[in-house]
Structures are given as C-alpha cells and as structure tokens.
Motif scaffolding. Structure first.
Motif, PDB file in Angstrom:
ATOM      1  N   VAL A 125       0.952  -1.246   0.012  1.00 49.59           N
ATOM      2  CA  VAL A 125      -0.036  -0.005   0.020  1.00 49.59           C
ATOM      3  C   VAL A 125       1.032   1.342  -0.021  1.00 49.59           C
ATOM      4  O   VAL A 125       0.650   2.272  -0.752  1.00 49.59           O
ATOM      5  N   GLU A 126       1.893   1.418   0.755  1.00 49.20           N
ATOM      6  CA  GLU A 126       2.708   2.493   1.118  1.00 49.20           C
ATOM      7  C   GLU A 126       3.445   2.646  -0.360  1.00 49.20           C
ATOM      8  O   GLU A 126       3.639   3.968  -0.880  1.00 49.20           O
ATOM      9  N   ALA A 127       4.350   1.516  -0.903  1.00 50.95           N
ATOM     10  CA  ALA A 127       4.736   1.846  -2.091  1.00 50.95           C
ATOM     11  C   ALA A 127       3.921   2.092  -3.204  1.00 50.95           C
ATOM     12  O   ALA A 127       4.308   3.093  -4.090  1.00 50.95           O
ATOM     13  N   THR A 128       2.880   1.753  -3.212  1.00 49.71           N
ATOM     14  CA  THR A 128       1.911   2.091  -4.365  1.00 49.71           C
ATOM     15  C   THR A 128       1.278   3.515  -4.230  1.00 49.71           C
ATOM     16  O   THR A 128       1.350   4.430  -5.097  1.00 49.71           O
ATOM     17  N   VAL A 129       1.134   3.994  -2.762  1.00 45.85           N
ATOM     18  CA  VAL A 129       0.645   5.421  -2.715  1.00 45.85           C
ATOM     19  C   VAL A 129       1.894   6.318  -2.975  1.00 45.85           C
ATOM     20  O   VAL A 129       1.665   7.376  -3.739  1.00 45.85           O
ATOM     21  N   ARG A 130       3.028   5.847  -2.677  1.00 44.81           N
ATOM     22  CA  ARG A 130       4.087   6.744  -3.004  1.00 44.81           C
ATOM     23  C   ARG A 130       4.412   6.957  -4.503  1.00 44.81           C
ATOM     24  O   ARG A 130       4.618   7.905  -4.873  1.00 44.81           O
ATOM     25  N   ALA A 132       2.209   6.490  -6.853  1.00 39.77           N
ATOM     26  CA  ALA A 132       0.945   7.397  -7.403  1.00 39.77           C
ATOM     27  C   ALA A 132       1.300   8.833  -7.121  1.00 39.77           C
ATOM     28  O   ALA A 132       1.070   9.324  -7.925  1.00 39.77           O
ATOM     29  N   GLY A 133       1.642   9.218  -5.934  1.00 37.24           N
ATOM     30  CA  GLY A 133       1.734  10.493  -5.519  1.00 37.24           C
ATOM     31  C   GLY A 133       2.779  11.420  -6.308  1.00 37.24           C
ATOM     32  O   GLY A 133       2.681  12.179  -7.093  1.00 37.24           O
ATOM     33  N   ASN A 134       3.845  10.438  -6.546  1.00 33.88           N
ATOM     34  CA  ASN A 134       4.902  11.120  -7.567  1.00 33.88           C
ATOM     35  C   ASN A 134       4.827  11.147  -8.804  1.00 33.88           C
ATOM     36  O   ASN A 134       5.159  11.898  -9.522  1.00 33.88           O
ATOM     37  N   LEU A 135       3.487  10.190  -9.248  1.00 39.98           N
ATOM     38  CA  LEU A 135       3.136  10.448 -10.836  1.00 39.98           C
ATOM     39  C   LEU A 135       2.133  11.448 -10.866  1.00 39.98           C
ATOM     40  O   LEU A 135       1.568  11.696 -11.971  1.00 39.98           O
ATOM     41  N   GLY A 136       1.866  12.140  -9.942  1.00 40.05           N
ATOM     42  CA  GLY A 136       0.900  13.045 -10.039  1.00 40.05           C
ATOM     43  C   GLY A 136      -0.662  12.745  -9.770  1.00 40.05           C
ATOM     44  O   GLY A 136      -1.548  13.641  -9.943  1.00 40.05           O
ATOM     45  N   TYR A 137      -0.763  11.526  -9.134  1.00 40.58           N
ATOM     46  CA  TYR A 137      -2.395  11.270  -8.851  1.00 40.58           C
ATOM     47  C   TYR A 137      -2.635  11.880  -7.490  1.00 40.58           C
ATOM     48  O   TYR A 137      -1.998  12.126  -6.525  1.00 40.58           O
ATOM     49  N   ASP A 138      -4.051  12.193  -7.539  1.00 40.21           N
ATOM     50  CA  ASP A 138      -4.729  12.704  -6.420  1.00 40.21           C
ATOM     51  C   ASP A 138      -4.911  11.496  -5.387  1.00 40.21           C
ATOM     52  O   ASP A 138      -6.169  10.725  -5.797  1.00 40.21           O
ATOM     53  N   VAL A 139      -4.503  11.083  -4.289  1.00 35.47           N
ATOM     54  CA  VAL A 139      -4.609   9.804  -3.715  1.00 35.47           C
ATOM     55  C   VAL A 139      -5.240   9.976  -2.364  1.00 35.47           C
ATOM     56  O   VAL A 139      -4.872  10.608  -1.807  1.00 35.47           O
ATOM     57  N   ARG A 140      -6.307   9.188  -2.118  1.00 30.16           N
ATOM     58  CA  ARG A 140      -7.203   9.005  -0.966  1.00 30.16           C
ATOM     59  C   ARG A 140      -6.845   7.701  -0.376  1.00 30.16           C
ATOM     60  O   ARG A 140      -7.356   6.706  -0.805  1.00 30.16           O
ATOM     61  N   LEU A 141      -6.274   7.588   0.781  1.00 28.74           N
ATOM     62  CA  LEU A 141      -5.779   6.477   1.356  1.00 28.74           C
ATOM     63  C   LEU A 141      -6.734   6.196   2.394  1.00 28.74           C
ATOM     64  O   LEU A 141      -7.163   6.900   3.464  1.00 28.74           O
ATOM     65  N   VAL A 142      -7.640   4.982   2.323  1.00 27.26           N
ATOM     66  CA  VAL A 142      -8.616   4.736   3.329  1.00 27.26           C
ATOM     67  C   VAL A 142      -7.946   3.923   4.574  1.00 27.26           C
ATOM     68  O   VAL A 142      -7.783   2.889   4.379  1.00 27.26           O
ATOM     69  N   SER A 168       2.907   4.479   9.181  1.00 26.28           N
ATOM     70  CA  SER A 168       3.036   4.369   7.620  1.00 26.28           C
ATOM     71  C   SER A 168       2.247   5.549   6.971  1.00 26.28           C
ATOM     72  O   SER A 168       2.538   6.173   6.079  1.00 26.28           O
ATOM     73  N   LEU A 169       0.906   5.575   7.832  1.00 24.78           N
ATOM     74  CA  LEU A 169       0.002   6.661   7.456  1.00 24.78           C
ATOM     75  C   LEU A 169       0.519   8.176   7.595  1.00 24.78           C
ATOM     76  O   LEU A 169       0.473   9.059   6.761  1.00 24.78           O
ATOM     77  N   ALA A 170       1.372   8.349   8.603  1.00 29.43           N
ATOM     78  CA  ALA A 170       1.896   9.670   8.830  1.00 29.43           C
ATOM     79  C   ALA A 170       3.240   9.812   7.868  1.00 29.43           C
ATOM     80  O   ALA A 170       3.157  10.872   7.154  1.00 29.43           O
ATOM     81  N   ASN A 171       3.888   8.684   7.425  1.00 25.74           N
ATOM     82  CA  ASN A 171       4.837   8.915   6.359  1.00 25.74           C
ATOM     83  C   ASN A 171       4.102   9.531   5.066  1.00 25.74           C
ATOM     84  O   ASN A 171       4.649  10.261   4.421  1.00 25.74           O
ATOM     85  N   LEU A 172       2.933   8.937   4.800  1.00 29.09           N
ATOM     86  CA  LEU A 172       2.222   9.271   3.660  1.00 29.09           C
ATOM     87  C   LEU A 172       1.396  10.479   3.440  1.00 29.09           C
ATOM     88  O   LEU A 172       0.979  11.211   2.577  1.00 29.09           O
ATOM     89  N   SER A 173       0.855  10.851   4.692  1.00 29.95           N
ATOM     90  CA  SER A 173       0.149  12.020   4.617  1.00 29.95           C
ATOM     91  C   SER A 173       0.663  13.357   4.181  1.00 29.95           C
ATOM     92  O   SER A 173       1.593  13.801   4.681  1.00 29.95           O
ATOM     93  N   GLY A 174      -0.131  14.161   3.379  1.00 28.11           N
ATOM     94  CA  GLY A 174       0.042  15.243   3.145  1.00 28.11           C
ATOM     95  C   GLY A 174       0.851  15.244   1.527  1.00 28.11           C
ATOM     96  O   GLY A 174       0.340  15.671   0.470  1.00 28.11           O
ATOM     97  N   GLU A 175       2.186  14.652   1.758  1.00 23.49           N
ATOM     98  CA  GLU A 175       2.679  14.781   0.312  1.00 23.49           C
ATOM     99  C   GLU A 175       2.512  13.728  -0.462  1.00 23.49           C
ATOM    100  O   GLU A 175       2.681  14.033  -1.513  1.00 23.49           O
ATOM    101  N   TYR A 176       2.123  12.679  -0.169  1.00 22.26           N
ATOM    102  CA  TYR A 176       1.618  11.741  -1.027  1.00 22.26           C
ATOM    103  C   TYR A 176       0.095  11.288  -0.922  1.00 22.26           C
ATOM    104  O   TYR A 176      -0.380  10.525  -2.132  1.00 22.26           O
TER     105      TYR A 176
END
Length: 192
Positions: A125-130, A132-142, A168-176
């Motif tokens: 999940v974290e790898a995919t979200v990172r 996606a964020g780097n590719l410019g997607y607007d990601v909502r992690l449930v 893990s959520l804290a790592n992703l929140s905001g930037e990704y």
C-alpha cells in the motif's frame, strides 16, 4: 475532505487469501479487523455507481510465498473478489505501478484520483501510494480499509500493528496522499 471526482478509481491491493498465512502475524496480530468489510462496502458502492475499479493481484516469484500463482492462497479473498468484467492487474513487486500497465490503464481512462485500500499498509500500500503521488495522482488512502501486522523495529523493539499502521499513514499524509476513512469516502460518493 475534497470532493471525489466521478471517475475516481478504487484500487484494492493484494487482498488475497495469502494475507491470512500465519507467518504474517508471527510477532503479533494485525490491526483493523473490519478492513475486509470496509473494502466490501466500498466495492459495493463503486459497483452500484458504475465507477472504475482495479484489483491489484500479487503474483509472487518468491519460492516460499503464499502469494505464488501456483498456490491456492493466491486467490482473492471472497470480500474482495473481482467480478468477471472488472480490471485485474498482476504485479510481482510491492508497488502496483512497477512493471505493470496500471499507470497506462488509468491515464487512458482519464483517471487522476485514486482511492486506495488493501494490504499491507507499510508495504504494498505504501509503495503504491508513494509512486502514485510521485506520478501526480490525487490519492485518498482509506485508513480503515487497509491493515498491517506487528513488527520489530530496527532496534528490535516490538511495535504493534496499530503503531506500524499509524507511522506508515504519517509517512504518506500530505505529500503523497490524503488519509481518509470509509465513512468519508461513502459520504463523498453520495454527494454525486
């Protein structure tokens, strides 16, 4: 939460029977015991509204993995099983974007918002979200439609599944990603 575009895609990552292998919980139990029910509720809402969804399937090449395609545990869990006409994309590494057609599939459909669920929070999940964020997607992690397991940190200290999940959520929140929950996503769907 920001509104949810009508073509936001739901991604369900690696929710296969392999995740129930006892090796995952060898140092402690998982968190979010309701995660599969939450994923099922999101799938139902997406299907009813005929919105795009993608099932990510882990096709491990590791000799001892429960996720290997030649194992019965490779099958999707019942709550997350795709319907015959739904997109299934296989992957052999943690990110759903590496070595797959996911980015091309999404861009061909004009999709730039992803609602992400599945397992494991601090791995695929974290790898995919990172990515996606780097590719410019607007990601909502449930956050309540994903889960992980207890883990020993680098110094050997046992961390509960909830601690691992929260970090893990804290790592992703905001930037990704924007961290959200099932209720917020369902409410956003109902607005359309």
């Amino acid at each position: 939460m920001k509104s949810l575009p009508t073509n936001a895609a739901l991604l369900v990552i690696d929710l296969q029977k392999a995740i129930d292998d006892p090796r995952w919980s060898r140092v402690g139990p998982r968190n979010n015991p309701q995660a599969e029910r939450n994923v099922a509720a999101l799938l139902t809402a997406w299907r009813w509204r005929q919105r795009p969804l993608v099932h990510i399937r882990h096709d491990s090449v590791e000799p001892d993995s429960a996720y290997r395609p030649d194992r019965p545990t490779h099958a999707f869990k019942e709550e997350a099983a795709p319907l015959p006409d739904e997109c299934v994309i296989g992957k052999s590494v943690n990110s759903a974007f590496i070595g797959t057609i996911l980015d091309t599939w999404l861009r061909n459909k004009g999709i730039d918002t992803l609602v992400v669920t599945g397992v494991i929070t601090n791995n695929s999940v974290e790898a995919t979200v990172r990515n996606a964020g780097n590719l410019g997607y607007d990601v909502r992690l449930v956050q309540d439609a994903t889960y992980t397991f207890a883990l020993r940190d680098w110094s050997g200290r046992l961390r509960t599944a909830e601690e691992v999940h929260d970090l893990s959520l804290a790592n992703l929140s905001g930037e990704y990603a924007t961290i959200t929950d099932k209720a917020e996503i369902l409410a956003a769907l109902a607005e359309r």
